[in-house]
Scaffold this active site. Structure first.
Site, mmCIF file in Angstrom:
data_model
loop_
_atom_site.group_PDB
_atom_site.id
_atom_site.type_symbol
_atom_site.label_atom_id
_atom_site.label_comp_id
_atom_site.label_asym_id
_atom_site.label_seq_id
_atom_site.Cartn_x
_atom_site.Cartn_y
_atom_site.Cartn_z
ATOM 1 N N HIS A 1 0.864 -1.193 0.000
ATOM 2 C CA HIS A 1 0.000 0.000 0.000
ATOM 3 C C HIS A 1 0.891 1.230 0.000
ATOM 4 O O HIS A 1 1.281 1.728 1.052
ATOM 5 C CB HIS A 1 -0.930 -0.043 1.224
ATOM 6 C CG HIS A 1 -1.955 1.053 1.244
ATOM 7 N ND1 HIS A 1 -3.118 0.960 1.972
ATOM 8 C CD2 HIS A 1 -2.002 2.269 0.644
ATOM 9 C CE1 HIS A 1 -3.827 2.063 1.818
ATOM 10 N NE2 HIS A 1 -3.160 2.875 1.019
ATOM 11 N N HIS B 1 1.275 4.814 -2.401
ATOM 12 C CA HIS B 1 0.900 5.668 -3.541
ATOM 13 C C HIS B 1 2.165 6.364 -4.006
ATOM 14 O O HIS B 1 2.765 7.125 -3.238
ATOM 15 C CB HIS B 1 -0.128 6.718 -3.114
ATOM 16 C CG HIS B 1 -1.389 6.126 -2.558
ATOM 17 N ND1 HIS B 1 -2.511 5.921 -3.321
ATOM 18 C CD2 HIS B 1 -1.683 5.665 -1.313
ATOM 19 C CE1 HIS B 1 -3.460 5.377 -2.565
ATOM 20 N NE2 HIS B 1 -2.980 5.205 -1.341
ATOM 21 N N HIS C 1 -9.479 0.819 -1.438
ATOM 22 C CA HIS C 1 -9.491 1.453 -0.129
ATOM 23 C C HIS C 1 -10.922 1.340 0.412
ATOM 24 O O HIS C 1 -11.887 1.631 -0.304
ATOM 25 C CB HIS C 1 -9.151 2.937 -0.247
ATOM 26 C CG HIS C 1 -7.699 3.238 -0.465
ATOM 27 N ND1 HIS C 1 -6.965 2.681 -1.465
ATOM 28 C CD2 HIS C 1 -6.849 4.068 0.209
ATOM 29 C CE1 HIS C 1 -5.729 3.148 -1.408
ATOM 30 N NE2 HIS C 1 -5.623 3.999 -0.400
ATOM 31 N N GLU D 1 -11.326 3.250 5.770
ATOM 32 C CA GLU D 1 -10.289 4.159 6.291
ATOM 33 C C GLU D 1 -11.030 5.243 7.063
ATOM 34 O O GLU D 1 -10.940 5.322 8.279
ATOM 35 C CB GLU D 1 -9.482 4.753 5.124
ATOM 36 C CG GLU D 1 -8.432 5.789 5.549
ATOM 37 C CD GLU D 1 -7.739 6.469 4.358
ATOM 38 O OE1 GLU D 1 -8.266 6.413 3.226
ATOM 39 O OE2 GLU D 1 -6.667 7.084 4.576
ATOM 40 N N ASP E 1 1.661 4.017 2.810
ATOM 41 C CA ASP E 1 0.623 4.847 2.193
ATOM 42 C C ASP E 1 1.245 6.004 1.390
ATOM 43 O O ASP E 1 1.439 5.862 0.189
ATOM 44 C CB ASP E 1 -0.361 5.357 3.261
ATOM 45 C CG ASP E 1 -1.743 5.655 2.710
ATOM 46 O OD1 ASP E 1 -1.980 5.377 1.517
ATOM 47 O OD2 ASP E 1 -2.600 6.165 3.468
ATOM 48 N N ASP E 2 1.515 7.131 2.056
ATOM 49 C CA ASP E 2 2.085 8.313 1.387
ATOM 50 C C ASP E 2 3.258 8.801 2.232
ATOM 51 O O ASP E 2 3.150 9.801 2.957
ATOM 52 C CB ASP E 2 1.011 9.405 1.275
ATOM 53 C CG ASP E 2 -0.187 8.937 0.471
ATOM 54 O OD1 ASP E 2 -0.081 8.881 -0.765
ATOM 55 O OD2 ASP E 2 -1.206 8.577 1.093
HETATM 56 N N1 ADE Z 1 -4.661 8.611 -2.087
HETATM 57 C C1 ADE Z 1 -3.443 8.729 -1.559
HETATM 58 N N2 ADE Z 1 -3.454 8.367 -0.268
HETATM 59 C C2 ADE Z 1 -4.727 8.010 0.029
HETATM 60 C C3 ADE Z 1 -5.375 7.548 1.190
HETATM 61 N N3 ADE Z 1 -4.731 7.360 2.342
HETATM 62 N N4 ADE Z 1 -6.693 7.300 1.127
HETATM 63 C C4 ADE Z 1 -7.354 7.485 -0.013
HETATM 64 N N5 ADE Z 1 -6.793 7.918 -1.133
HETATM 65 C C5 ADE Z 1 -5.482 8.181 -1.122
HETATM 66 ZN ZN ZN Z 2 -3.833 4.716 0.441
#
Ligand code: ADE
Ligand code: ZN
EC number: 3.5.4.2
Length: 364
Positions: free
Chosen positions: A38, A40, A218, A221, A299-300
């Site tokens: 996971h 991005h 997703h 969340e 994630d990011d």
């Molecule tokens: N795009 C990038 N990070 C995300 C996240 N945590 N949830 C949904 N979309 C995303």
């Molecule tokens: Zn994500």
């Protein structure tokens, strides 16, 4: 005559795991081979790289400096993050830009002993600005191929549809992607969750399924457990990204556990986006205790305070997780990946060797 294949390394025994002292856990978390499922890629763009690309491409940003961009990263929820994340991605224009972004990440992944990564990318964020799909995917794929050759890191691409856009927009994106079908292994669903249920994307996911693509989404969340259920029933996904809100529905938890549905959990992200007030209140331990197939991911990472090993280190420290949890999470990540059973078995073998070596060193 072919050489006999070496016998697989057995999993570490409970006694061996118990022999590894708690103070060795940080080193073990660093050293163990793991998969990242996971991530991005646009969320791995560090502020310095964003500003360098803005200058290279003559793009103006709504932030005067790296420091101002960092200061803006005090998020209150998912949408407050996404607004900045899409602004950051606006500097990406050329195939080289996409390659450089992915390469930056893959070098960091190798340093964290990531042996395999399934990289999300958001083509609509780029095609809506006039960047051709082909530019995006060729830049990313060349970095993935290079990582396999030069870093020994296996990397595959998963194309995500933006759920704040329509199902028809997603279908058109799939049409654009078809000539490059061999360059990605699956599709996902990301962006603003609340108010955008999985049902919006039933048709496009059905098409993807017929194409033999892997399916993830997703769900849970920020959105309710019902979105996890419809991601499974309507979209027919194989993994749930995040999914942390499943604990609100005991019947859903029982189903996820029974079916071994992997959850790609991202603790630092969850704290930054205020899903949990801090790591000590994250529900990861409860998810594990419920018998769910949990994996840890970043994630990011450029926006949330750390790459995958930072997620492991900080979460283990905050929740006082043990060696068994380390083994379980790493093994889950390898087993939940979309690679052949033979590749999984080879990586699990490496994992077993690392844990046995730590146990052996602790016994000496
Ligand atoms: N795009 C990038 N990070 C995300 C996240 N945590 N949830 C949904 N979309 C995303
Ligand atoms: Zn994500």
């Amino acid at each position: 005559m072919t050489a006999p294949t070496p016998a697989p390394t057995p999993a570490p025994t409970p006694a061996q795991l118990a022999a590894i002292p708690a103070e060795r856990i940080p080193a073990l978390l660093q050293a163990m081979p793991k998969a990242e499922l996971h991530l991005h890629i646009e969320g791995s763009l560090e502020p310095e790289r964003i500003f360098a690309l803005a200058q290279r491409n003559g793009v103006s940003l709504p932030y005067p400096s790296v420091e101002a961009l960092r200061a803006a990263c005090a998020f209150t929820d998912l949408q407050s993050f996404l607004d900045i994340y899409y602004a950051g991605a606006s500097v990406l224009l050329t195939e080289q830009d996409f390659h450089d972004m992915a390469w930056d990440y893959l070098i960091k992944a190798q340093a964290d002993h990531v042996v395999h990564v399934e990289v999300f990318f958001d083509p609509q964020t780029h095609t809506a600005r006039g960047v051709p799909f082909e530019v995006v995917i060729r830049g990313l794929k060349s970095a993935c191929d290079r990582a396999e050759r030069e870093l020994g890191v296996s990397a595959a691409l998963i194309m995500c549809f933006l759920r704040h856009l329509s199902g028809d927009d997603a279908s058109r994106t799939l049409d654009e992607a078809l000539p490059f079908r061999e360059m990605f292994i699956g599709v996902g669903l990301d962006s603003s969750e609340r108010g955008h249920p999985p049902e919006k994307f039933a048709r496009v996911f059905a098409r993807c399924r017929e194409l033999g693509l892997h399916l993830v989404a997703h769900a849970g969340e920020e959105g309710p457990p019902a979105y996890i259920e419809s991601a499974l029933d309507v979209l027919r996904v194989e993994r749930i990204d995040h999914g942390v809100r499943c604990l609100e529905d005991p019947a859903l938890v029982a189903r996820l556990a029974r079916d071994g549905v992997p959850l790609t959990v991202c603790p630092l992200s969850n704290v930054k986006l205020c899903v949990f007030p801090d790591l000590a209140h994250h529900n990861l331990k409860a998810l594990l205790a419920a018998g769910l197939k949990v994996t840890l991911n970043s994630d990011d990472p450029a926006y949330f305070g750390g790459y995958i090993n930072q997620n492991y280190l900080d979460t283990f420290a905050a929740l006082k997780l043990d060696v068994v949890a380390a083994y379980t999470l790493a093994r889950n990540s390898l087993e939940a990946s979309f690679v052949s059973e033979a590749r999984k078995a080879a990586w699990v073998d490496d994992l077993n060797r690392v844990f046995r070596a730590f146990a052996q060193a602790s016994a000496n």
